[in-house]
Write a protein that holds these residues in place. Structure first.
Motif, mmCIF file in Angstrom:
data_model
loop_
_atom_site.group_PDB
_atom_site.id
_atom_site.type_symbol
_atom_site.label_atom_id
_atom_site.label_comp_id
_atom_site.label_asym_id
_atom_site.label_seq_id
_atom_site.Cartn_x
_atom_site.Cartn_y
_atom_site.Cartn_z
ATOM 1 N N CYS A 1 0.836 -1.284 -0.008
ATOM 2 C CA CYS A 1 -0.053 0.132 0.009
ATOM 3 C C CYS A 1 0.918 1.382 0.122
ATOM 4 O O CYS A 1 0.498 2.253 -0.244
ATOM 5 C CB CYS A 1 -0.875 -0.052 1.248
ATOM 6 S SG CYS A 1 -2.099 -1.403 1.271
ATOM 7 N N GLY A 2 2.116 1.091 0.267
ATOM 8 C CA GLY A 2 3.063 2.323 0.217
ATOM 9 C C GLY A 2 4.547 1.908 -0.235
ATOM 10 O O GLY A 2 5.536 2.249 0.335
ATOM 11 N N PRO A 3 4.693 1.558 -1.595
ATOM 12 C CA PRO A 3 5.811 1.195 -2.264
ATOM 13 C C PRO A 3 6.644 2.204 -2.450
ATOM 14 O O PRO A 3 6.666 2.769 -3.593
ATOM 15 C CB PRO A 3 5.357 0.429 -3.452
ATOM 16 C CG PRO A 3 3.841 1.222 -3.969
ATOM 17 C CD PRO A 3 3.331 1.592 -2.646
ATOM 18 N N VAL B 1 -3.795 1.772 -3.614
ATOM 19 C CA VAL B 1 -3.829 -0.085 -3.626
ATOM 20 C C VAL B 1 -4.769 -0.232 -2.287
ATOM 21 O O VAL B 1 -4.481 -0.263 -1.325
ATOM 22 C CB VAL B 1 -2.749 -0.852 -3.290
ATOM 23 C CG1 VAL B 1 -2.712 -2.191 -3.394
ATOM 24 C CG2 VAL B 1 -1.642 -0.275 -4.556
ATOM 25 N N VAL B 2 -5.985 -0.437 -2.713
ATOM 26 C CA VAL B 2 -6.979 -0.783 -1.710
ATOM 27 C C VAL B 2 -7.465 -2.377 -1.796
ATOM 28 O O VAL B 2 -8.494 -2.651 -2.408
ATOM 29 C CB VAL B 2 -8.315 0.110 -2.124
ATOM 30 C CG1 VAL B 2 -9.208 -0.045 -0.807
ATOM 31 C CG2 VAL B 2 -7.912 1.460 -2.168
ATOM 32 N N TRP B 3 -6.621 -3.097 -1.279
ATOM 33 C CA TRP B 3 -6.784 -4.821 -1.191
ATOM 34 C C TRP B 3 -6.973 -4.967 0.292
ATOM 35 O O TRP B 3 -6.456 -4.833 1.068
ATOM 36 C CB TRP B 3 -5.513 -5.288 -1.666
ATOM 37 C CG TRP B 3 -5.641 -4.774 -3.433
ATOM 38 C CD1 TRP B 3 -6.046 -4.254 -4.124
ATOM 39 C CD2 TRP B 3 -4.236 -5.515 -4.010
ATOM 40 N NE1 TRP B 3 -5.557 -4.320 -5.326
ATOM 41 C CE2 TRP B 3 -4.504 -5.156 -5.514
ATOM 42 C CE3 TRP B 3 -3.031 -6.399 -3.846
ATOM 43 C CZ2 TRP B 3 -3.454 -5.239 -6.642
ATOM 44 C CZ3 TRP B 3 -2.457 -6.751 -4.808
ATOM 45 C CH2 TRP B 3 -2.502 -6.269 -6.089
ATOM 46 N N ARG B 4 -7.922 -6.307 0.232
ATOM 47 C CA ARG B 4 -8.079 -7.178 1.255
ATOM 48 C C ARG B 4 -7.004 -7.977 1.496
ATOM 49 O O ARG B 4 -5.984 -8.501 0.401
ATOM 50 C CB ARG B 4 -9.348 -7.517 1.538
ATOM 51 C CG ARG B 4 -10.383 -6.499 1.605
ATOM 52 C CD ARG B 4 -11.950 -7.513 1.892
ATOM 53 N NE ARG B 4 -13.015 -6.433 2.035
ATOM 54 C CZ ARG B 4 -13.325 -5.662 2.997
ATOM 55 N NH1 ARG B 4 -12.536 -5.890 4.181
ATOM 56 N NH2 ARG B 4 -14.338 -4.907 2.635
#
Length: 397
Positions: free
Chosen positions: A122-124, A173-176
């Motif tokens: 989410c924070g690459p 990136v909004v992933w579960r």
């Protein structure tokens, strides 16, 4: 040409969980689906697999075959990687990506083949710190075998990150959890690290803050293949950070990940007098030019002097460590934390504006300012890493 001692099952004895069939979304202290207490142990509470483990669903021939295939895929992917090193911290914003990227840069300047795997989905930020502005235009390609080819900054520095898969660099990136776990599995089973160096001496894994899905999945995947060489734990010196980093150290204990060393980051500001800003305490006006003009006239040699300022009241004092990196005595801060957990304290990396600029530009700081305090610290960290995890090399004709 150099050949490296590749990762094998016997290189890191005692540091892997023996449950090769452990689900990747299991709790960190999973007892393993094949255990007699599977689904019943206290560590099973809250695990999404508790009911399945209790019913022996993971012990079916199909499940066993799938788990074995997964292990073989990871081993195959990392067959030409000598050591896998995690960069961890329970706290966000302490500089994990800075440490990870500059470890890669510094090792590469010493002739090692290095890879940086960014699992901070989410924070690459690590790719920018290795590639600079070039990271925005990079994408992942597939080799002739169908494996993903990492992006190279120079011939012996490879990078793999979700940022190379995003159409827009500002895309969130909004992933579960399950989708994150799936991509991490792909990173660990489908990347070809061969390159021009016939593999890697060190694969540095930059992780997100906390002890979340990414941590558990990465560690469990790697431990299934007995591929975790150890972790570098990063903290800043204030108690707000230390409290969370202790949880990370506890995570390492529960998951049997060896802690190679603790790095205290950004405890000091290190710069030169010529880069300081001076303010009139009465008016608040900027009087930098006047003061610097006086210094240039009266004592110009002062302008090139380094100045240091402690940024946190609880910053750890300089200490001397033993040969194995352990310290003694009742000391607070990161040093005291290292003492309490009986892990090596590697040292302090100061906050240097030039180091921050080097990270923005994707440059090795040890080449930008080779004689600076921060450069010496980075070289020392790498010396301790190589000493703990040596790479056997044989010269070939």
């Amino acid at each position: 040409m150099e050949t490296k001692n590749k990762t094998s099952e016997t290189q890191t004895p005692g540091n892997a969980i023996t449950h090769s069939d452990t689900p990747t979304n299991a709790n960190a202290e999973c007892v393993g689906p094949s255990s007699e207490s599977a689904g019943k142990a206290s560590s099973c509470e809250g695990c999404p697999n508790q009911a399945a483990c209790g019913s022996a669903a993971f012990n079916s021939p199909e499940a066993t075959a799938k788990a074995n295939a997964e292990v073989q895929a990871i081993r195959s992917c990392l067959a030409n990687v000598s050591h896998v090193v995690l960069v961890l911290s329970g706290k966000g914003g302490v500089g994990k990506s800075t440490i990870a990227a500059q470890l890669c840069h510094t090792l590469a300047t010493q002739g090692y083949a290095v890879g940086l795997l960014d699992v901070d989905l989410c924070g690459p930020s690590a790719p920018r710190m290795v590639l600079g502005d070039d990271c925005v235009a990079q994408t992942i390609h597939k080799s002739g075998s169908g494996a993903w080819t990492p992006v190279y900054s120079v011939h012996n520095v490879a990078v793999m990150s979700i940022s190379f898969m995003l159409q827009d660099s500002n895309q969130a990136v909004v992933w579960r959890g399950p989708r994150k776990n799936s991509l991490i599995e792909q990173f660990l089973t489908q990347v070809d690290w061969t390159g021009e160096t016939d593999g890697l001496d060190y694969l540095i894994v930059d992780t997100p803050p906390g002890t979340s899905d990414e941590h558990i999945s990465t560690v469990q995947y790697l431990q299934k293949a007995n591929a975790v060489s150890g972790a570098v734990v990063v903290t800043t010196p204030e108690e707000v950070s230390l409290a969370d980093v202790r949880k990370e150290l506890n995570f390492c204990q529960k998951t049997k990940v060896p802690v190679l060393g603790i790095v205290e980051n950004m405890g000091q500001l290190q710069t030169t007098i010529s880069k300081l800003k001076f303010t009139d305490p009465t008016t608040g006006q900027d009087c930098s030019e006047q003061i610097l003009a006086v210094l240039r006239e009266k004592c110009p040699e002062v302008l090139s002097c380094d100045v240091t300022s402690e940024l946190f009241a609880s910053a750890s004092p300089p200490v001397e460590t033993t040969a194995d990196g352990l310290i003694g005595g009742a000391i607070g801060g990161a040093v005291g934390m290292a003492q309490a957990y009986q892990v090596p304290f590697w040292g302090r990396l100061p906050l240097d504006p030039d180091l921050l600029l080097a990270c923005e530009q994707g440059r090795p700081f040890v080449q930008v300012k080779p004689n600076s305090v921060a450069s010496q610290a980075l070289k020392d960290f790498c010396q301790k890493l190589v000493s703990r995890l040596p790479v056997d090399m044989e010269m070939q004709s």
